[in-house]
Write an enzyme that holds these catalytic residues in place. Sequence first.
Site, mmCIF file in Angstrom:
data_model
loop_
_atom_site.group_PDB
_atom_site.id
_atom_site.type_symbol
_atom_site.label_atom_id
_atom_site.label_comp_id
_atom_site.label_asym_id
_atom_site.label_seq_id
_atom_site.Cartn_x
_atom_site.Cartn_y
_atom_site.Cartn_z
ATOM 1 C CB CYS A 162 4.371 -0.432 2.300
ATOM 2 S SG CYS A 162 2.860 -1.169 2.891
ATOM 3 C CB CYS A 215 -0.901 0.006 1.227
ATOM 4 S SG CYS A 215 0.031 -0.137 2.743
#
Lengths: 80, 335
Positions: A13, A10
Amino acid sequence: MDIKILGTGCGRCEKLEKEVINALAEMDVAADVKKVKDIREIMSYKIMSTPALVVNGKVKVAGKVPKRQEIKKYIQEELA
Amino acid sequence: MFILRFLNDQLLKMQWLHELVWSLVENVFGLDVSTRLGGSIHFFIYDIIKIFILLTVLIYLVSYIQSYFPPERTRAILGRFRGITGNTLGALLGTITPFCSCSSIPLFIGFTSAGLPLGVTFSFLLSSPFVDLASMILLASIFNWKIAIVYVVVGVLLAIVGGTIISKMQLEQYVAPFVFHQEISDFEKETTMTRRERMAYAWDQVTDIVKRIWIYIVIGVAIGAAIHNWIPAEMISALLGQDKWYSVLLATAIGIPMYADIFGALPIAEALVYKGVGVGTVLGFMMAVTAISPPSLIMLNQVVKSRLMAVFVTVVIVGIIIIGYVLNGFNAWLL
């Protein structure tokens, strides 16, 4: 030094990875940074929220993107 | 009563802002608000500022509360309950635990491995994205308290009923086996946070969430402004009007593939209600947008077989459609 970024890919991250690389550059520390996207490997660190930061096999943060200053502290801990 | 109404109108509905933007558009831009262009500019500026102010305050408060319920703790609390009590508690804890969709799998695994019934975990996963305190207050600001409370109540009910159905169907065999044996460490370091740390955490959440969703809000408000001033009411009511039997079905079908935050869906809902679309139709649309998000379904599919996914999605869609039709029956009372 061995650093792992745990997350299923995502946006947060990506942000954590960028912050870690910047922190390493500012501290002039060499490290092997690896992104872990496989869910079973992520879960092997026994966490319940991502993104997570693992330094030398130890989970430092899970579920948030820490400030760069904080990341530096975690790296420093492992240097000492 | 007078003080309450004053607080409601000024703090929640932000009438001062409505008037401020009104005079900005009329006096500074030199546009008549009753015209199409002036009206949509007013809607756009007023809604964007209002939503961002409310959002900042609300995420801050919700995150502060949330700092007392890290996932490890939620897992420990839920592990003590079974059956409908577990489902209810799961649904309620879901409302105060908004999480990034990227955390849904680790959460799912963590809950399941703790021996939580599948249904309880699904009650939590269901209520988490679309019922929370922030959306309740925003609904109260844009519509009224009746709609806000009804939305939360039916949302929690859907999560409880949906989770219970999944429990009763005994679908455990459709979960990847390793999930049941996964160990989770029990560090509850969040519970020892100081007040200052909680405040910092809450503020981090605000900046993080706003950065992530601002674009959805801008797009949502722009679509809302377009519906509000440019699309003829006849066209909207031909598609989504109260008298059309297919209105809820259509609104749900449009909402499912849309991936937006509830805050992006709200201004669209607002404009639709002004155009005379039924409250049930509009809430059905909002629930469809937020409850079913393709990215988190794709991720969930890594640990859950398609059969269970299909049951989950069907339960949610059928539930939303029923809610839509029932609430449309109470349209006059709700508005």
